[in-house]
Design an enzyme around this catalytic site. Structure first.
Site, PDB file in Angstrom:
ATOM      1  N   LYS A  94       4.804  -5.539   1.571  1.00  0.00           N
ATOM      2  CA  LYS A  94       3.670  -4.708   1.135  1.00  0.00           C
ATOM      3  C   LYS A  94       4.250  -3.175   0.787  1.00  0.00           C
ATOM      4  CE  LYS A  94       0.272  -2.807   3.063  1.00  0.00           C
ATOM      5  NZ  LYS A  94      -0.748  -2.636   3.894  1.00  0.00           N
ATOM      6  N   ASP A 154      -2.127  -6.655   0.066  1.00  0.00           N
ATOM      7  CA  ASP A 154      -3.088  -6.095   1.183  1.00  0.00           C
ATOM      8  C   ASP A 154      -4.070  -7.002   1.304  1.00  0.00           C
ATOM      9  OD1 ASP A 154      -4.927  -5.441  -0.566  1.00  0.00           O
ATOM     10  OD2 ASP A 154      -5.471  -3.415   0.182  1.00  0.00           O
TER      11      ASP A 154
END
Length: 290
Positions: A201, A220
């Site tokens: 991420k 997320d």
């Protein structure tokens, strides 16, 4: 946009609709909403949209006819509707709501993207921006971060939470970048994920917003939650969710998709109280009928 090796300035069952009324959820107003309300404020991006409350159904143009939810196949594991066939129809609407999604974090260099993203874990973008406004003036170079006193640095970022681990990751990353990459933030997924505390991420965010490289999709908590609610995946692991989304979206849209889902999760599809009555994709979302 910064290049690959230069630090330069840079600036998302129960589901049976037939059992419910097919009428559109009641919106507070049928008047056309102001398209500007869906755009990030250019003056104060950290405390304006997308956090403002949506109070009426937006006006959108539909050119792609979705597959009725009742006709969708089921995911093999969860048994929930597999809505991947409607990705293009949903994405068409979301792009109208958030036509030019932009990041909420403030930064100027790839390393500042990295530091700000690490600080944003379990912390609001607004608070991170408050901290980095001072932090980025105090620590101007990667050498400054590498040589920072951990105790003092921890105090500098204390209000972002988890400051001990964040201090370790930022200072550790700075040292590794100096020792292993000649002082330049690496621009590949493989190299970035070797840095302390950096997963896919964070690496995706650094690549897209620090170098303009769309290598993957940053997943997320909002992206994970909405991808499941809308029916684009049945996976729970962020890496597997990313792979499912990458099969649906064009590569050029990877970063925009992440930001758009984040914005929609903050403004409309709230985790505790989703505003289905003002959601422009309500009729294409399996969770709206649960």
């Amino acid at each position: 946009m910064a290049t690959a090796k230069k630090e330069t300035k840079t600036k998302s069952a129960k589901n049976e609709p037939a059992a419910k009324s097919t009428a559109k959820p009641t919106a507070k107003s049928t008047a056309e909403s102001n398209p500007e309300a869906f755009k990030k404020s250019t003056k104060k991006p950290d405390n304006k949209t997308p956090r403002q409350t949506v109070t009426e159904m937006p006006s959108v143009k539909r050119t792609i006819k979705p597959v009725p939810l009742s006709d969708l196949p089921k995911f093999p594991i969860s048994g929930k509707p597999d809505n991947r066939q409607n990705f293009s129809a949903v994405w068409e609407i979301l792009q109208q709501l958030y036509p030019k999604p932009d990041v909420e974090l403030n930064f100027e260099t790839p390393f500042e993207v990295l530091a700000a993203t690490i600080l944003s874990a379990q912390c609001t973008d607004r608070q991170v921006n408050t901290v980095t406004k001072v932090l980025f003036k105090k620590y101007k170079t990667i050498e400054d971060y590498a040589n920072a006193d951990p105790a003092e640095f921890g105090k500098d970022i204390y209000s972002t939470g988890f400051y001990n681990s964040k201090t370790k990751h930022i200072i550790g990353s700075a040292n590794m970048i100096l020792n292993n990459y000649g002082g330049q933030v690496p621009d590949t997924m493989e190299e970035l994920t070797k840095l302390p505390g950096v997963g896919r991420k964070t690496a995706n965010i650094v690549l897209s917003r620090g170098f303009g490289i769309n290598d993957g999709i940053a997943v997320d908590t909002h992206v994970k939650r909405l991808s499941n609610k809308i029916g684009f995946t049945e996976q729970d692991d962020p890496d597997k969710i990313e792979q499912d989304l990458m099969k649906l979206a064009d590569k050029k849209d990877y970063d925009d998709l992440s930001l758009t889902l984040i914005f929609h999760g903050r403004r409309v599809c709230d985790a505790k109280k989703p505003k289905c009555d003002v959601c422009a994709i309500w009729d294409m979302c399996p969770s709206a009928f649960v």
